[in-house]
Motif scaffolding. Sequence first.
Motif, short mmCIF file in Angstrom:
data_model
loop_
_atom_site.label_atom_id
_atom_site.label_comp_id
_atom_site.label_asym_id
_atom_site.label_seq_id
_atom_site.Cartn_x
_atom_site.Cartn_y
_atom_site.Cartn_z
N THR A 54 -8.59 58.98 53.86
CA THR A 54 -9.83 58.69 54.58
C THR A 54 -10.54 59.98 54.95
N ALA A 55 -9.77 60.98 55.38
CA ALA A 55 -10.35 62.28 55.71
C ALA A 55 -10.98 62.92 54.48
N LEU A 56 -10.33 62.79 53.35
CA LEU A 56 -10.87 63.34 52.10
C LEU A 56 -12.19 62.65 51.75
N SER A 57 -12.21 61.34 51.83
CA SER A 57 -13.43 60.59 51.49
C SER A 57 -14.58 60.95 52.41
N ARG A 58 -14.28 61.08 53.71
CA ARG A 58 -15.34 61.42 54.66
C ARG A 58 -15.83 62.85 54.46
N ALA A 59 -14.93 63.74 54.08
CA ALA A 59 -15.32 65.12 53.82
C ALA A 59 -16.22 65.20 52.59
N ILE A 60 -15.91 64.42 51.56
CA ILE A 60 -16.73 64.40 50.35
C ILE A 60 -18.13 63.86 50.67
N ARG A 154 -13.49 58.60 42.75
CA ARG A 154 -14.65 58.81 43.60
C ARG A 154 -15.93 58.76 42.77
N PRO A 155 -16.63 57.64 42.76
CA PRO A 155 -17.92 57.59 42.05
C PRO A 155 -19.01 58.20 42.93
N LYS A 168 -22.87 68.03 44.30
CA LYS A 168 -21.77 68.72 44.97
C LYS A 168 -20.42 68.49 44.29
N THR A 169 -20.43 68.22 43.01
CA THR A 169 -19.17 67.97 42.30
C THR A 169 -18.23 69.16 42.38
N CYS A 176 -10.46 68.02 46.69
CA CYS A 176 -9.39 67.24 46.04
C CYS A 176 -8.17 68.11 45.76
N GLU A 177 -8.39 69.35 45.38
CA GLU A 177 -7.28 70.26 45.14
C GLU A 177 -6.53 70.57 46.42
N ALA A 178 -7.27 70.76 47.51
CA ALA A 178 -6.63 71.02 48.81
C ALA A 178 -5.81 69.82 49.26
N TYR A 179 -6.26 68.62 48.91
CA TYR A 179 -5.54 67.40 49.26
C TYR A 179 -4.19 67.34 48.54
#
Length: 362
Positions: A54-60, A154-155, A168-169, A176-179
Amino acid sequence: MPNKKSPFSALNEKPGISPPEIINAIAVEHIKKFRKIQPSSKELVEGILAGNITALSRAITLVESINSAHLTKANEVINACLPHANKSVRIGITGVPGVGKSTFIEAFGKQLTSLGKKVAVLAVDPSSTISHGSILGDKTRMEELVKDENAFIRPSASGETLGGVARKTRETITLCEAYGFDTIIIETVGVGQSETAVHSMVDFFLLLKISGAGDELQGIKRGIMEMADAIVINKADGDNIKKANLAKVEFNSVLHLFTAKKSGWVPKTSTCSAITHQGISAVWKTITQFLELTKGNNYFFEKRKEQNQYWMLETINEQLKLNFYNHTVIQQLLDSTKKAVQNDEISPFAAAQLLLETYFKK
């Protein structure tokens, strides 16, 4: 008697339908309240490093935002994640619409997760130039991969970015790498211009083709062929196997006409079927051979340094453009200047020069 609906409503809901009992009202309120809370950049980074999807998605979402107020926070998240990045293999996959990119990526992604890989798929959907909307249907098309706990899809909408690569790809790759994703797959829209942008942010560039499209010898565009590290003829199943093998031979002949790559790698051509999974494992084998060669001769690392420099300059260009169009004086002058150009009262070049001079005098 049916409920009367507004003539403008597209809903035809039947009377008597109520929310299912499994929906907990307290849980719904909790989710709504959670969504309103904006986590700090520190909390987002901690969540990403802890494996919170969830944190990853919100950061993106934060990174993709065009709101200037989010820029500082987004940069804080990216900079904090940077020391934990650069540990993945980045694979770009392109091909014309209808070549079966989504089906191939799902089969390929499942192959990788079966080998213990953690896969992130960054799929870019084209935005309509009329409605500015995007379908973002990749999760629907990859219904098996989306359920894989070692995969993340992630679309993103291409927006106004030419060529169909999300604005911002490149930063999303870092997150994603940090995740902890060790394999990043970037799917292009396949409209022609996106290939150059994707090639500038990946380690391995894969071109998907189908036989019988009438372009085996034409080889789509020469520039795209020259960028490809491998060509895979998809849909090699059923009655199409013979045609796919013939296309493979023809593409191999075309590849030998190109100048040798700086990496020392000789592009390979193969066939596969994303439906039957035949030939999918061979694609990963080709990529691992490429990595062994390019890491051994240091090309892999030098290319990444060049890409970092390229994206620094691209970010400068993007930010200058954003600042220009968000400038108050420019916004006030733009409409009248556009009308003057349309009415041939001033040339487009002189109008552009006038606006630029006004901007730099601020």
